[in-house]
Design an enzyme around this catalytic site. Structure first.
Site, PDB file in Angstrom:
ATOM      1  N   ARG A   1       0.842  -1.198   0.000  1.00  0.00           N
ATOM      2  CA  ARG A   1       0.000   0.000   0.000  1.00  0.00           C
ATOM      3  C   ARG A   1       0.877   1.249   0.000  1.00  0.00           C
ATOM      4  O   ARG A   1       1.599   1.498   0.974  1.00  0.00           O
ATOM      5  CB  ARG A   1      -0.892   0.028   1.251  1.00  0.00           C
ATOM      6  CG  ARG A   1      -1.804  -1.173   1.402  1.00  0.00           C
ATOM      7  CD  ARG A   1      -3.065  -1.069   0.552  1.00  0.00           C
ATOM      8  NE  ARG A   1      -3.719  -2.369   0.428  1.00  0.00           N
ATOM      9  CZ  ARG A   1      -4.703  -2.818   1.217  1.00  0.00           C
ATOM     10  NH1 ARG A   1      -5.163  -2.049   2.179  1.00  0.00           N
ATOM     11  NH2 ARG A   1      -5.244  -4.006   1.029  1.00  0.00           N
TER      12      ARG A   1
ATOM     13  N   GLU B   1       0.452   4.181   0.708  1.00  0.00           N
ATOM     14  CA  GLU B   1      -0.208   5.274   1.428  1.00  0.00           C
ATOM     15  C   GLU B   1       0.791   5.951   2.355  1.00  0.00           C
ATOM     16  O   GLU B   1       1.438   5.298   3.158  1.00  0.00           O
ATOM     17  CB  GLU B   1      -1.375   4.733   2.265  1.00  0.00           C
ATOM     18  CG  GLU B   1      -2.572   4.336   1.411  1.00  0.00           C
ATOM     19  CD  GLU B   1      -3.542   3.462   2.185  1.00  0.00           C
ATOM     20  OE1 GLU B   1      -3.588   3.566   3.420  1.00  0.00           O
ATOM     21  OE2 GLU B   1      -4.230   2.650   1.533  1.00  0.00           O
TER      22      GLU B   1
ATOM     23  N   ARG C   1      -0.971   2.023  12.945  1.00  0.00           N
ATOM     24  CA  ARG C   1      -1.593   0.822  12.389  1.00  0.00           C
ATOM     25  C   ARG C   1      -1.437   0.654  10.882  1.00  0.00           C
ATOM     26  O   ARG C   1      -2.119  -0.159  10.276  1.00  0.00           O
ATOM     27  CB  ARG C   1      -3.071   0.772  12.782  1.00  0.00           C
ATOM     28  CG  ARG C   1      -3.890   1.904  12.216  1.00  0.00           C
ATOM     29  CD  ARG C   1      -5.260   1.994  12.866  1.00  0.00           C
ATOM     30  NE  ARG C   1      -6.160   2.720  11.985  1.00  0.00           N
ATOM     31  CZ  ARG C   1      -7.273   2.209  11.476  1.00  0.00           C
ATOM     32  NH1 ARG C   1      -7.642   1.001  11.761  1.00  0.00           N
ATOM     33  NH2 ARG C   1      -8.027   2.932  10.675  1.00  0.00           N
ATOM     34  N   HIS C   2      -0.567   1.442  10.274  1.00  0.00           N
ATOM     35  CA  HIS C   2      -0.342   1.309   8.828  1.00  0.00           C
ATOM     36  C   HIS C   2       1.088   0.889   8.500  1.00  0.00           C
ATOM     37  O   HIS C   2       2.035   1.446   9.026  1.00  0.00           O
ATOM     38  CB  HIS C   2      -0.651   2.634   8.116  1.00  0.00           C
ATOM     39  CG  HIS C   2      -2.116   2.909   8.009  1.00  0.00           C
ATOM     40  ND1 HIS C   2      -2.778   3.697   8.918  1.00  0.00           N
ATOM     41  CD2 HIS C   2      -3.051   2.479   7.119  1.00  0.00           C
ATOM     42  CE1 HIS C   2      -4.061   3.759   8.582  1.00  0.00           C
ATOM     43  NE2 HIS C   2      -4.262   3.027   7.499  1.00  0.00           N
TER      44      HIS C   2
ATOM     45  N   GLU D   1     -10.394  -2.061  13.058  1.00  0.00           N
ATOM     46  CA  GLU D   1     -10.769  -2.952  11.977  1.00  0.00           C
ATOM     47  C   GLU D   1      -9.623  -3.918  11.655  1.00  0.00           C
ATOM     48  O   GLU D   1      -8.481  -3.508  11.518  1.00  0.00           O
ATOM     49  CB  GLU D   1     -11.101  -2.098  10.741  1.00  0.00           C
ATOM     50  CG  GLU D   1     -11.564  -2.875   9.540  1.00  0.00           C
ATOM     51  CD  GLU D   1     -10.550  -2.822   8.419  1.00  0.00           C
ATOM     52  OE1 GLU D   1     -10.140  -1.730   8.019  1.00  0.00           O
ATOM     53  OE2 GLU D   1     -10.148  -3.909   7.946  1.00  0.00           O
TER      54      GLU D   1
ATOM     55  N   SER E   1     -11.930  -6.727   6.321  1.00  0.00           N
ATOM     56  CA  SER E   1     -12.936  -6.091   5.507  1.00  0.00           C
ATOM     57  C   SER E   1     -13.337  -7.116   4.457  1.00  0.00           C
ATOM     58  O   SER E   1     -12.471  -7.775   3.873  1.00  0.00           O
ATOM     59  CB  SER E   1     -12.347  -4.836   4.868  1.00  0.00           C
ATOM     60  OG  SER E   1     -13.372  -4.018   4.418  1.00  0.00           O
TER      61      SER E   1
ATOM     62  N   ARG F   1      -2.087  -6.739  12.160  1.00  0.00           N
ATOM     63  CA  ARG F   1      -3.099  -6.080  12.993  1.00  0.00           C
ATOM     64  C   ARG F   1      -3.703  -7.044  13.998  1.00  0.00           C
ATOM     65  O   ARG F   1      -3.917  -6.692  15.153  1.00  0.00           O
ATOM     66  CB  ARG F   1      -4.219  -5.505  12.123  1.00  0.00           C
ATOM     67  CG  ARG F   1      -3.822  -4.199  11.523  1.00  0.00           C
ATOM     68  CD  ARG F   1      -5.054  -3.358  11.186  1.00  0.00           C
ATOM     69  NE  ARG F   1      -4.615  -2.212  10.418  1.00  0.00           N
ATOM     70  CZ  ARG F   1      -5.403  -1.426   9.724  1.00  0.00           C
ATOM     71  NH1 ARG F   1      -6.709  -1.679   9.688  1.00  0.00           N
ATOM     72  NH2 ARG F   1      -4.924  -0.405   9.066  1.00  0.00           N
TER      73      ARG F   1
END
Lengths: 539, 539
Positions: free
Chosen positions: B308, B310, B316-317, B462, B465, B513
């Site tokens: 990712r 991002e 948490r990333h 979360e 998903s 996670r």
């Protein structure tokens, strides 16, 4: 049980029946009993069927709503493979239409598939159950549509050769379309399933489906029974690998594929744009797994993608493949690692032979192969030194001058020599010349020109490369400089050894190669779900 | 057995011994017996020891040759964890020096580690066995050196608190250095092992090792008992995931990480130089696993890296993490998938509690946490709809106006509300608004503004998903266009559904996670072996 019968009228009760009368009588009673039992069974089936129909109040045929998630009857939808054991049962199942053939206007035969399994089903016009329109509609279902079928299982009078579940057929009561198809199939599944031998001897007779066509339409190609079996075996190899290692105190790790520097060998590394800088894709988990050893993990393995930016379009190279990697502490001698790896392979081979015979046989029908052989007697796996391997090739007529290394062609030749002489498709070559191995390889204690390293072979192709690694930072730096690698460019890796690291070794296995060679698939692309090579990034 | 004893001299044989004499006599006999047994045992140990020393004819201390692979004595090198059961045995083992403390000039204590285990060993000057020089040399061993130790296991008079194997100690006969250390440790293992609570309440008292320092020197950091336990639990989660899915007819797949186009969401995709063109790193195996369903694989899972791009440096990333992904055919209703995923999580939680209690307790000492709770009664896992979750937040005082989506902060708040009201750290939110989900999500059959999708939560964050996916090509294209995605840009994906695809759904779980939240590690970097974030590509 049937009711007790009164004596037949033509029998004198005092005298009793004659022998032949007795026989007839018994036969008649038996027949009556059977008829009654059959009627009873039929009644039960009918009740089941009626109950089932009441449960499921939609049309007998037609399309189901797209979404499906409307309500939950929780009626069991059975697996095709279980139908053999359900003679007489009313069943409900989802399947793909392989073929649909009308027989006159009153009957239609469906060949239905579910994964690797298939079964025959038929619908006949029956008042108030199966209408003429329904038979017509079923006949019009196109190949590869997905349907929901309700019907009754019947023992088939003779084996149905075209189906894997060949001892029963399904008499259809209802069919609903779950998913239709749009447009034309790129090739038929039957064409995609032809044995390679037929294609070679008699090309003209069939529509040959070329590998590229298959790969361009991989989703269709993967539906063949052969491919379903190939990827079951692929999953099995991974599972057998893990099972053996867990039993031997290994821990699974996951190491990053994004690296800060182009390491091991700069030339064949993919470069990634990483925010304002660059990253590089790991060519193997080599550095990370060694660092895990320096971090006291003792024995580690990893299953994950490895990336090779080599522009080679051979039958055995992919730009991305699955590495089965392991690394472990050495207590006394690097042969501890080599022997563990050998035990691992033998355990995988045995597991496949014992639990996946059916899949191997199915694949063999499309890709004919001699059964894979390995030495199982007390003499164990054949282990040659590099020098012994060279000698075998020289004896066979190869010039010693070109044998500083054993190239792909000579590997194949060596495989044939070994097969003829030792009757094995699997062997190990130990003690490669130091010059042929990466800088982190530990030299032999008695001869610095030779290394503590080994390759494993299947059918004359390399499937594992491994070695003892250098665990001493100073010695490692010296070897790096000799090979023109700047130790500063791999600082974290070198530092891992400065703070104490036990002797260790390991190996990396190419999952797709093991799969290709065990099954003799002849091209590694067939062993990869969605293969990647210099010319292929899709699908 | 000891010989029968003559009666003691002060006893009148005719009269026989008095009661107290009898007692004394029995005591003496017992003592003599014990002494004899001890002498016998000692003799055996001595013989063993001598035999062992004869086997292993090198100096009593000093460095072993770098390479080690010289010869194979095949003498067993034991695991530290087994020492408790080896009282009196002469043992040989490899371990890391945690501390070395001289006591005067005649004695030295070592604390030795092997993975997560530790034991105390000591050497005392003994004629012809342990020399003064040897004790001095042992005293000088630096922390984190790796040694080969030979000695005898003795029950310890009282538990040794600093060691995990606390009921025995090893009396050293020989020590050899396997791997020394070069330079200074960036921090001590003891400092790296301090409970987070101590650090918070009393920072000044200790050398706090900051997360960045740890990660910069991850190989050292990973050696703490806590980290050894964390990665055992990480491996266990993967194994429990696989076990559950294999029991439920899933097949493992491996899908390519190199993609021909930037798919799912163009913005956060890493671009790779691919020969003369470009490739992109897969953000998830979403497309491939759906294509596997269209290829008749029925139920698939994959464990592999997802990428990712991002630019978010939160707790948490990560830019690269391990996805536990699965996809399966839906027969009637997408809740089949949601319920299977729920069963999977409960099975993972139970497996961890049952088999990894020791590891969880060890980690809890450094990262204090309330035990992770989930509902195990007949009422099952708490399932809220998105609207019910919003209502709970509104009741708690959050303005409904900002609850079109539930942001990270409100997720945390919802977690607290749910914990207080239902006493569970684990729950599911079902039926998210369509607008919050990707284009391939199947809408609810009765309300197109709502989707057949769900998220799973642990401690208010979360961790999964998932959803039912659209399996109809035309409907999919329509949804793509609505979201501004050109179907032509994802041709292979769309085509997979044109040739018939069953309804299906699945989910993606972030391994790190789950690990972070189950153990309450508070930062995802602690749950990744070598974490990657926008600022970190090394080590």
């Amino acid at each position: 049980m049937s009711e007790p019968q009164p004596p037949p009228e033509n029998v004198d009760p005092a005298k009793g029946p004659s022998k032949s009368q007795l026989k007839k009588q018994a036969k008649a009673a038996e027949k009556a009993k059977q008829t009654a039992e059959k009627a009873e069974k039929q009644k039960v089936l009918e009740q089941q069927r009626t109950a089932a129909e009441a449960d499921y109040a939609v049309d007998f045929y037609g399309a189901l709503p797209l979404n499906q998630s409307q309500s939950r009857t929780r009626r069991e939808r059975v697996q095709l493979i279980s139908l053999s054991h359900r003679d007489g049962e009313a069943v409900l199942f989802r399947a793909r239409v392989h073929t649909s053939r009308a027989q006159g206007s009153k009957m239609v035969f469906l060949e239905l598939r579910q994964g690797a399994e298939s079964v025959q089903a038929l619908a006949t016009i029956t008042p108030e159950k199966v209408s003429k329109q329904m038979v017509k509609w079923i006949s019009s279902l196109t190949a590869e549509s997905i349907v929901l079928v309700e019907g009754v299982v019947h023992k088939s009078p003779e084996p149905i050769k075209s189906a894997t579940v060949s001892d029963v057929e399904v008499h259809i009561a209802k069919v609903h379309l779950i998913s239709g198809i749009e447009g034309r199939l790129p090739f038929s599944l039957d064409d995609a399933s032809r044995p390679e031998s037929e294609l070679q001897t008699n090309d003209a007779q069939y529509n040959r489906v070329l590998l590229d066509t298959r790969l361009n339409n991989r989703v269709i190609d993967l539906r063949t029974q052969t491919n379903q079996a190939i990827f079951k075996v692929q999953g099995a190899i991974g599972q057998l690998f893990r099972d053996y290692l867990h039993a031997n105190r290994f821990v699974e790790i996951h190491s990053p594929k994004l690296q800060g520097a182009a390491t091991e060998s700069g030339a064949s590394v993919f470069k990634v744009g990483y925010f304002k800088g660059n990253a590089y894709l790991a060519q193997s988990p080599q550095l990370a797994k060694q660092m895990a050893i320096a971090a006291d993990f003792e024995r580690v393995y990893e299953i994950g993608p490895v990336f090779r930016a080599e522009d080679s379009n051979t039958h055995r190279h992919l730009t991305e493949f699955i590495g089965l990697d392991l690394e472990m502490v050495i207590e006394e001698h690097y042969h501890e690692v080599m022997e563990l790896l050998d035990g691992l392979f033998v355990s995988i081979f045995r597991g496949l032979r014992e639990k996946y015979k059916r899949e191997i046989d199915i694949i063999g029908q499309q890709f004919p192969a001699d059964e894979f052989k390995w030495r199982e007697g007390p003499e164990g796996t054949l282990k040659l030194t590099f020098n012994e391997a060279v000698d075998l090739l020289v004896e066979d007529g190869v010039s010693r001058d070109i044998l500083d290394d054993i190239n792909t062609e000579n590997e194949k030749r060596l495989g044939s020599i070994v097969k003829a002489k030792y009757d094995t498709d699997y062997f190990i070559i130990d003690k490669f010349p130091m010059g042929l191995r990466p800088f982190y390889t530990m030299p032999d204690p008695n001869d610095p020109s030779i290394s503590n390293s080994y390759d494993f072979f299947m059918r004359g192709e390399e499937i594992l490369s491994g070695a003892q690694r250098i665990h001493d930072a100073q010695f490692l730096c010296e070897k790096m400089r000799n090979k023109g690698v700047d130790p500063e460019s791999m600082k974290d890796y070198v530092n891992a050894f400065r703070m104490g690291c036990p002797p260790h070794g390991g190996g990396g296995i190419g999952l797709e190669r093991v799969l290709m060679l065990f099954l003799k698939l002849n091209n590694i692309r067939r062993a990869s779900l969605f293969p990647r090579d210099p010319k292929r990034l899709e699908p």
